[in-house]
Design a protein around this motif. Structure first.
Motif, PDB file in Angstrom:
ATOM      1  N   TYR A   1       0.843  -1.193   0.000  1.00  0.00           N
ATOM      2  CA  TYR A   1       0.000   0.000   0.000  1.00  0.00           C
ATOM      3  C   TYR A   1       0.881   1.248   0.000  1.00  0.00           C
ATOM      4  CZ  TYR A   1      -4.143   2.828   0.967  1.00  0.00           C
ATOM      5  OH  TYR A   1      -5.180   3.727   0.870  1.00  0.00           O
ATOM      6  N   TYR A   2       0.466   2.242  -0.786  1.00  0.00           N
ATOM      7  CA  TYR A   2       1.165   3.523  -0.844  1.00  0.00           C
ATOM      8  C   TYR A   2       0.366   4.564  -0.055  1.00  0.00           C
ATOM      9  CZ  TYR A   2       3.778   1.438  -4.721  1.00  0.00           C
ATOM     10  OH  TYR A   2       4.555   0.618  -5.487  1.00  0.00           O
ATOM     11  N   TYR A   3       0.924   5.002   1.051  1.00  0.00           N
ATOM     12  CA  TYR A   3       0.233   5.986   1.901  1.00  0.00           C
ATOM     13  C   TYR A   3       0.519   7.409   1.421  1.00  0.00           C
ATOM     14  CZ  TYR A   3      -0.561   2.166   5.191  1.00  0.00           C
ATOM     15  OH  TYR A   3      -0.958   0.990   5.768  1.00  0.00           O
ATOM     16  N   HIS A   4      -0.414   8.292   1.726  1.00  0.00           N
ATOM     17  CA  HIS A   4      -0.229   9.714   1.377  1.00  0.00           C
ATOM     18  C   HIS A   4      -1.045  10.573   2.326  1.00  0.00           C
ATOM     19  CE1 HIS A   4      -1.100  13.295  -1.515  1.00  0.00           C
ATOM     20  NE2 HIS A   4      -0.070  13.547  -0.734  1.00  0.00           N
ATOM     21  N   ALA A   5      -0.380  11.447   3.052  1.00  0.00           N
ATOM     22  CA  ALA A   5      -1.073  12.408   3.922  1.00  0.00           C
ATOM     23  C   ALA A   5      -0.102  13.514   4.288  1.00  0.00           C
ATOM     24  CB  ALA A   5      -1.598  11.739   5.189  1.00  0.00           C
TER      25      ALA A   5
ATOM     26  N   SER B   1       5.336  27.555   4.972  1.00  0.00           N
ATOM     27  CA  SER B   1       4.413  26.667   5.672  1.00  0.00           C
ATOM     28  C   SER B   1       4.935  26.371   7.073  1.00  0.00           C
ATOM     29  CB  SER B   1       4.237  25.359   4.903  1.00  0.00           C
ATOM     30  OG  SER B   1       3.613  25.594   3.656  1.00  0.00           O
ATOM     31  N   GLN B   2       4.059  26.542   8.060  1.00  0.00           N
ATOM     32  CA  GLN B   2       4.440  26.388   9.465  1.00  0.00           C
ATOM     33  C   GLN B   2       3.916  25.052  10.012  1.00  0.00           C
ATOM     34  OE1 GLN B   2       6.417  28.833  10.834  1.00  0.00           O
ATOM     35  NE2 GLN B   2       6.311  29.738   8.780  1.00  0.00           N
ATOM     36  N   ALA B   3       4.754  24.403  10.829  1.00  0.00           N
ATOM     37  CA  ALA B   3       4.392  23.123  11.462  1.00  0.00           C
ATOM     38  C   ALA B   3       3.882  22.128  10.421  1.00  0.00           C
ATOM     39  CB  ALA B   3       3.354  23.335  12.561  1.00  0.00           C
ATOM     40  N   SER B   4       4.672  21.944   9.378  1.00  0.00           N
ATOM     41  CA  SER B   4       4.284  21.075   8.264  1.00  0.00           C
ATOM     42  C   SER B   4       4.782  19.653   8.491  1.00  0.00           C
ATOM     43  CB  SER B   4       4.863  21.637   6.965  1.00  0.00           C
ATOM     44  OG  SER B   4       4.513  20.838   5.856  1.00  0.00           O
ATOM     45  N   ALA B   5       3.905  18.666   8.274  1.00  0.00           N
ATOM     46  CA  ALA B   5       4.257  17.255   8.458  1.00  0.00           C
ATOM     47  C   ALA B   5       3.807  16.449   7.249  1.00  0.00           C
ATOM     48  CB  ALA B   5       3.604  16.696   9.723  1.00  0.00           C
ATOM     49  N   SER B   6       4.671  15.558   6.765  1.00  0.00           N
ATOM     50  CA  SER B   6       4.362  14.744   5.590  1.00  0.00           C
ATOM     51  C   SER B   6       4.598  13.277   5.908  1.00  0.00           C
ATOM     52  CB  SER B   6       5.244  15.176   4.415  1.00  0.00           C
ATOM     53  OG  SER B   6       4.954  14.426   3.251  1.00  0.00           O
ATOM     54  N   LEU B   7       3.622  12.443   5.585  1.00  0.00           N
ATOM     55  CA  LEU B   7       3.688  11.016   5.897  1.00  0.00           C
ATOM     56  C   LEU B   7       4.546  10.280   4.867  1.00  0.00           C
ATOM     57  CD1 LEU B   7       2.444   8.774   7.773  1.00  0.00           C
ATOM     58  CD2 LEU B   7       0.682   8.481   6.026  1.00  0.00           C
TER      59      LEU B   7
ATOM     60  N   GLY C   1       3.875   4.628   5.119  1.00  0.00           N
ATOM     61  CA  GLY C   1       3.103   4.737   6.341  1.00  0.00           C
ATOM     62  C   GLY C   1       4.025   5.032   7.506  1.00  0.00           C
ATOM     63  N   GLY C   2       3.445   5.108   8.701  1.00  0.00           N
ATOM     64  CA  GLY C   2       4.231   5.433   9.878  1.00  0.00           C
ATOM     65  C   GLY C   2       3.676   6.652  10.581  1.00  0.00           C
ATOM     66  N   LEU C   3       4.557   7.550  11.013  1.00  0.00           N
ATOM     67  CA  LEU C   3       4.154   8.697  11.822  1.00  0.00           C
ATOM     68  C   LEU C   3       5.005   9.900  11.460  1.00  0.00           C
ATOM     69  CD1 LEU C   3       2.804  10.061  14.383  1.00  0.00           C
ATOM     70  CD2 LEU C   3       4.695   9.064  15.692  1.00  0.00           C
TER      71      LEU C   3
ATOM     72  N   CYS D   1       0.733  19.393  14.401  1.00  0.00           N
ATOM     73  CA  CYS D   1       0.240  18.628  13.259  1.00  0.00           C
ATOM     74  C   CYS D   1       0.753  17.194  13.354  1.00  0.00           C
ATOM     75  CB  CYS D   1       0.705  19.257  11.946  1.00  0.00           C
ATOM     76  SG  CYS D   1       0.047  20.905  11.625  1.00  0.00           S
ATOM     77  N   THR D   2      -0.128  16.216  13.123  1.00  0.00           N
ATOM     78  CA  THR D   2       0.235  14.805  13.208  1.00  0.00           C
ATOM     79  C   THR D   2      -0.424  14.039  12.069  1.00  0.00           C
ATOM     80  OG1 THR D   2       0.288  14.966  15.629  1.00  0.00           O
ATOM     81  CG2 THR D   2       0.248  12.756  14.680  1.00  0.00           C
ATOM     82  N   VAL D   3       0.349  13.194  11.384  1.00  0.00           N
ATOM     83  CA  VAL D   3      -0.204  12.310  10.357  1.00  0.00           C
ATOM     84  C   VAL D   3       0.301  10.896  10.616  1.00  0.00           C
ATOM     85  CG1 VAL D   3      -0.561  14.036   8.563  1.00  0.00           C
ATOM     86  CG2 VAL D   3       1.667  12.988   8.783  1.00  0.00           C
ATOM     87  N   THR D   4      -0.579   9.920  10.474  1.00  0.00           N
ATOM     88  CA  THR D   4      -0.221   8.514  10.681  1.00  0.00           C
ATOM     89  C   THR D   4      -0.818   7.661   9.572  1.00  0.00           C
ATOM     90  OG1 THR D   4      -2.179   8.004  12.030  1.00  0.00           O
ATOM     91  CG2 THR D   4      -0.226   8.822  13.192  1.00  0.00           C
ATOM     92  N   GLY D   5      -0.213   6.527   9.320  1.00  0.00           N
ATOM     93  CA  GLY D   5      -0.740   5.573   8.354  1.00  0.00           C
ATOM     94  C   GLY D   5      -0.263   4.172   8.659  1.00  0.00           C
ATOM     95  N   GLU D   6      -1.205   3.210   8.680  1.00  0.00           N
ATOM     96  CA  GLU D   6      -0.834   1.830   8.981  1.00  0.00           C
ATOM     97  C   GLU D   6      -2.006   0.899   8.676  1.00  0.00           C
ATOM     98  OE1 GLU D   6       0.004   1.548  13.133  1.00  0.00           O
ATOM     99  OE2 GLU D   6      -1.863   2.522  13.726  1.00  0.00           O
ATOM    100  N   PRO D   7      -1.728  -0.392   8.514  1.00  0.00           N
ATOM    101  CA  PRO D   7      -2.814  -1.368   8.397  1.00  0.00           C
ATOM    102  C   PRO D   7      -3.551  -1.480   9.729  1.00  0.00           C
ATOM    103  CG  PRO D   7      -0.716  -2.285   7.655  1.00  0.00           C
ATOM    104  CD  PRO D   7      -0.410  -1.017   8.380  1.00  0.00           C
ATOM    105  N   THR D   8      -4.808  -1.812   9.669  1.00  0.00           N
ATOM    106  CA  THR D   8      -5.598  -1.983  10.874  1.00  0.00           C
ATOM    107  C   THR D   8      -5.219  -3.287  11.569  1.00  0.00           C
ATOM    108  OG1 THR D   8      -7.423  -0.766   9.880  1.00  0.00           O
ATOM    109  CG2 THR D   8      -7.958  -2.135  11.778  1.00  0.00           C
ATOM    110  N   ALA D   9      -5.088  -3.255  12.882  1.00  0.00           N
ATOM    111  CA  ALA D   9      -4.744  -4.458  13.634  1.00  0.00           C
ATOM    112  C   ALA D   9      -5.771  -5.551  13.385  1.00  0.00           C
ATOM    113  CB  ALA D   9      -4.668  -4.136  15.125  1.00  0.00           C
TER     114      ALA D   9
END
Length: 280
Positions: free
Chosen positions: A2-6, A25-31, A35-37, A61-69
């Motif tokens: 899977y290719y994550y994007h956020a 851009s202030q407090a910028s976060a890219s996943l 996936g991950g954090l 700002c927080t971004v996460t991506g992962e498979p569901t348990a």
């Protein structure tokens, strides 16, 4: 696979007059695509403008991506932004701006979904004030949650009753005629695009500009509102809860400022994007 994007950003944009400058851009976060954090935090941001600051006390700002348990085929991507004590040129202030975006994509070969379902429940404006006056914002997260994919929006647009519900949440609803001779181009574009979708024979374009904000109450001092759009004399236009929908992707901006006078430019506050795709 899977290719994550956020990604998420607290504030950014550009000023064009009288002192042109890019607002980084202030407090910028890219996943990561894996996936991950990713997190970003900033304290005490302040940019001095002609009529006051563009500032906030804290942004996270927080971004996460992962498979569901327990279900490796169900992939979840989440975007979260919290901004405290926002001030835009002493005209628009808020105790807190909260963005929440939840993306879920079932890629099970037996019941594979073509695109992720993306919702914005939990996004909110806490004590938003215009010219010092507290406003009341009527929101509808449920309709756009039920239409959680572009495909569902396109199907709804073919049903007269469902189309009306979707049109109610599209930017431009209730806006009076806008002309290039008297109004800024961004409002002319919104007015023109919306009215092309109203006829019964109209089809939904590849991009939908909508909002979970239905109505804004409590405005004073000659300020007008059309759904999520606020026109503030001698300041500009503010778009609230602007949600851009396309196939497999949604991009939410909690506050978009199109400044007009005496300072001009474009500023976005609280922007998050979420989507993802499995291996082709």
């Amino acid at each position: 696979m899977y290719y994550y994007h956020a990604h998420a950003m607290a504030l950014g944009g550009r000023l064009t007059h009288p002192d042109p400058k890019q607002i980084e851009s202030q407090a910028s976060a890219s996943l990561p695509i894996t996936g991950g954090l990713a997190k970003a935090h900033m304290d005490n941001y302040r940019l001095v403008g002609l009529e006051g600051p563009i500032s906030f006390n804290v942004a996270q700002c927080t971004v996460t991506g992962e498979p569901t348990a327990g279900n490796p085929y169900l992939h979840t991507t989440q975007v979260s932004i919290e901004i405290d004590e926002l001030n835009v040129l002493n005209k628009v202030t808020a105790d807190r701006i909260v963005l929440k975006m939840d993306c879920r994509h079932n890629c099970d070969p037996k019941s594979k979904e073509e695109e992720p379902s993306i919702t914005t429940a939990g996004s909110d404006f806490v004590k938003l004030k215009i010219n010092g006056h507290l406003v009341n914002i009527e929101m509808d997260h449920n309709t756009l949650a039920d239409l959680g994919t572009y495909g569902k929006c396109a199907d709804a647009f073919k049903d007269p009753k469902k189309k009306e519900a979707l049109l109610d949440l599209m930017v431009g609803k209730g806006m009076p005629p806008q002309t290039a001779a008297t109004d800024p181009q961004h409002r002319v574009d919104i007015y023109t695009a919306y009215n092309k979708l109203v006829p019964a024979a109209a089809t939904l374009g590849k991009t939908v500009v909508s909002s979970f904000v239905k109505k804004i109450n409590g405005l004073k001092m000659g300020i007008e509102a059309w759904g999520p759009i606020i026109r503030i004399p001698n300041f500009g236009t503010v778009y609230l809860g602007e949600l851009v929908i396309s196939h497999g992707m949604r991009r939410l901006t909690m506050l978009r400022f199109e400044l007009g006078s005496p300072q001009s430019g474009s500023v976005g506050v609280g922007t998050g994007t979420g989507n993802g795709t499995d291996y082709p």
